[in-house]
Design a protein around this motif. Structure first.
Motif, PDB file in Angstrom:
ATOM      1  N   SER A   3      14.794 -25.387  25.422  1.00  0.00           N
ATOM      2  CA  SER A   3      14.741 -26.007  24.135  1.00  0.00           C
ATOM      3  C   SER A   3      14.708 -24.784  23.156  1.00  0.00           C
ATOM      4  O   SER A   3      13.537 -23.879  23.499  1.00  0.00           O
ATOM      5  CB  SER A   3      13.554 -26.862  23.656  1.00  0.00           C
ATOM      6  OG  SER A   3      13.523 -27.373  22.545  1.00  0.00           O
ATOM      7  N   TRP A   4      15.733 -24.272  22.439  1.00  0.00           N
ATOM      8  CA  TRP A   4      15.611 -23.161  21.412  1.00  0.00           C
ATOM      9  C   TRP A   4      14.941 -23.456  20.377  1.00  0.00           C
ATOM     10  O   TRP A   4      15.253 -24.466  19.603  1.00  0.00           O
ATOM     11  CB  TRP A   4      16.993 -22.500  21.625  1.00  0.00           C
ATOM     12  CG  TRP A   4      17.633 -22.279  22.910  1.00  0.00           C
ATOM     13  CD1 TRP A   4      18.586 -23.037  23.682  1.00  0.00           C
ATOM     14  CD2 TRP A   4      17.214 -21.118  23.651  1.00  0.00           C
ATOM     15  NE1 TRP A   4      19.042 -22.485  24.637  1.00  0.00           N
ATOM     16  CE2 TRP A   4      18.258 -21.393  24.746  1.00  0.00           C
ATOM     17  CE3 TRP A   4      16.135 -20.162  23.611  1.00  0.00           C
ATOM     18  CZ2 TRP A   4      18.131 -20.509  25.861  1.00  0.00           C
ATOM     19  CZ3 TRP A   4      16.528 -19.109  24.829  1.00  0.00           C
ATOM     20  CH2 TRP A   4      17.264 -19.544  25.755  1.00  0.00           C
ATOM     21  N   THR A   5      14.300 -22.406  19.843  1.00  0.00           N
ATOM     22  CA  THR A   5      13.720 -22.467  18.479  1.00  0.00           C
ATOM     23  C   THR A   5      14.490 -21.752  17.430  1.00  0.00           C
ATOM     24  O   THR A   5      15.014 -20.596  17.525  1.00  0.00           O
ATOM     25  CB  THR A   5      12.548 -21.817  18.245  1.00  0.00           C
ATOM     26  OG1 THR A   5      11.573 -22.536  19.498  1.00  0.00           O
ATOM     27  CG2 THR A   5      11.854 -21.787  17.073  1.00  0.00           C
ATOM     28  N   LYS A   6      14.773 -22.531  16.359  1.00  0.00           N
ATOM     29  CA  LYS A   6      15.709 -21.776  15.188  1.00  0.00           C
ATOM     30  C   LYS A   6      14.882 -20.853  14.396  1.00  0.00           C
ATOM     31  O   LYS A   6      13.717 -20.973  13.938  1.00  0.00           O
ATOM     32  CB  LYS A   6      16.276 -22.993  14.316  1.00  0.00           C
ATOM     33  CG  LYS A   6      17.219 -22.347  13.130  1.00  0.00           C
ATOM     34  CD  LYS A   6      17.886 -23.582  12.358  1.00  0.00           C
ATOM     35  CE  LYS A   6      18.642 -22.775  11.396  1.00  0.00           C
ATOM     36  NZ  LYS A   6      19.600 -23.948  10.743  1.00  0.00           N
ATOM     37  N   PRO A   7      15.284 -19.757  14.349  1.00  0.00           N
ATOM     38  CA  PRO A   7      14.414 -18.471  13.633  1.00  0.00           C
ATOM     39  C   PRO A   7      14.275 -18.745  12.174  1.00  0.00           C
ATOM     40  O   PRO A   7      15.426 -19.096  11.607  1.00  0.00           O
ATOM     41  CB  PRO A   7      15.108 -17.325  13.996  1.00  0.00           C
ATOM     42  CG  PRO A   7      16.714 -17.541  14.223  1.00  0.00           C
ATOM     43  CD  PRO A   7      16.663 -19.080  14.763  1.00  0.00           C
ATOM     44  N   LYS A  33      19.143 -14.350  23.913  1.00  0.00           N
ATOM     45  CA  LYS A  33      19.311 -15.260  24.648  1.00  0.00           C
ATOM     46  C   LYS A  33      19.476 -16.702  23.898  1.00  0.00           C
ATOM     47  O   LYS A  33      19.766 -17.639  24.398  1.00  0.00           O
ATOM     48  CB  LYS A  33      18.429 -15.424  25.973  1.00  0.00           C
ATOM     49  CG  LYS A  33      18.460 -14.165  26.748  1.00  0.00           C
ATOM     50  CD  LYS A  33      17.557 -14.213  27.934  1.00  0.00           C
ATOM     51  CE  LYS A  33      17.879 -13.435  28.982  1.00  0.00           C
ATOM     52  NZ  LYS A  33      17.451 -11.722  28.487  1.00  0.00           N
ATOM     53  N   ASN A  34      18.955 -16.530  22.615  1.00  0.00           N
ATOM     54  CA  ASN A  34      18.803 -17.877  21.928  1.00  0.00           C
ATOM     55  C   ASN A  34      20.150 -18.108  20.920  1.00  0.00           C
ATOM     56  O   ASN A  34      20.354 -17.453  20.042  1.00  0.00           O
ATOM     57  CB  ASN A  34      17.596 -17.741  20.968  1.00  0.00           C
ATOM     58  CG  ASN A  34      17.209 -18.969  20.029  1.00  0.00           C
ATOM     59  OD1 ASN A  34      18.099 -19.914  19.942  1.00  0.00           O
ATOM     60  ND2 ASN A  34      16.311 -18.940  19.520  1.00  0.00           N
ATOM     61  N   PRO A  35      20.655 -19.487  21.138  1.00  0.00           N
ATOM     62  CA  PRO A  35      21.774 -19.621  20.490  1.00  0.00           C
ATOM     63  C   PRO A  35      21.740 -19.907  19.076  1.00  0.00           C
ATOM     64  O   PRO A  35      22.480 -19.904  18.255  1.00  0.00           O
ATOM     65  CB  PRO A  35      22.508 -20.752  21.187  1.00  0.00           C
ATOM     66  CG  PRO A  35      21.413 -21.329  21.921  1.00  0.00           C
ATOM     67  CD  PRO A  35      20.562 -20.319  22.450  1.00  0.00           C
TER      68      PRO A  35
END
Length: 220
Positions: A3-7, A33-35
């Motif tokens: 689960s990626w966190t949006k910056p 590495k975060n899409p």
């Protein structure tokens, strides 16, 4: 699945402010590495200025510099296909084949319907190219197989036709329709042309059948 966190905008600005040296710039993209960073980076024009080929007229050489942004998009393709596709389709034209190889590599990691959009862009570009360099013909052959196996037969056939096209030229390089002066040439050397035929046409034939045969006959 991760689960990626949006910056946040603040986080993006803070990170980008640190990219003051080429080695830091490359290290940032290599470690990213975060899409969820694709869209913020695209909004800040990070995919809008691919490097050009580096020519040395005195030595008669040409070089193709790697682009950290397109290398990042390759890794992100399976994680955020729509965002990667949109970013690649919007990349301006460049004569740097490393960038185009990366775009095709990314397309190979995308669903065929997304990859077809990138293929269409590359087909349009091929029409204006005199020569294809490095591994680009091989990459395009792989893309044609990917498209053919994913229900994008028409786009695969168009790509094959553009990739294998031969053109008639006169003795000094001028285009001609005079049969006695005709010299047929492809956009890349005979060894790689044969390699593309051996590696990819059998796979394409099983997927595309008679329409591929027609394309090949037209080329002949």
């Amino acid at each position: 699945m991760t689960s990626w966190t949006k910056p946040t905008a603040e986080q993006v600005d803070k990170a980008l402010a640190l990219l003051t040296q080429p080695q830091l710039y490359r290290r940032f993209f290599e470690g990213l590495k975060n899409p969820e960073w694709i869209v913020p980076l695209r909004d800040r024009k990070f995919f809008a200025a691919p490097p050009a080929a580096e020519r040395n007229e005195e030595r008669g050489t040409i070089g193709f510099r790697a682009w950290p942004e397109s290398e990042y998009l390759i890794r992100m393709a399976p994680l955020a296909p729509n965002e990667v596709c949109e970013a690649i389709v919007a990349i301006p034209a460049t004569d740097n084949y490393r960038v185009h190889e990366d775009c095709v590599d990314a397309a190979l990691g995308l669903p065929p319907e997304c990859a077809a959009k990138i293929a269409e862009k590359e087909i349009a570009r091929l029409g204006a190219q005199e020569r294809l360099f490095v591994l680009f013909p091989e990459k395009l052959g792989q893309l044609a197989v990917h498209l053919a196996g994913g229900g994008q037969a028409d786009m695969a056939l168009r790509l094959v036709a553009a990739l294998l096209e031969v053109r008639a030229k006169g003795a000094e390089g001028e285009k001609t329709d005079e049969l006695r002066e005709r010299k047929l040439t492809a956009r890349y050397d005979v060894w790689h042309y044969r390699d593309v035929l051996k590696k990819h046409v059998p796979n394409l034939a099983t997927k595309l059948g008679l329409p591929l045969l027609k394309v090949l006959c037209d080329i002949l």
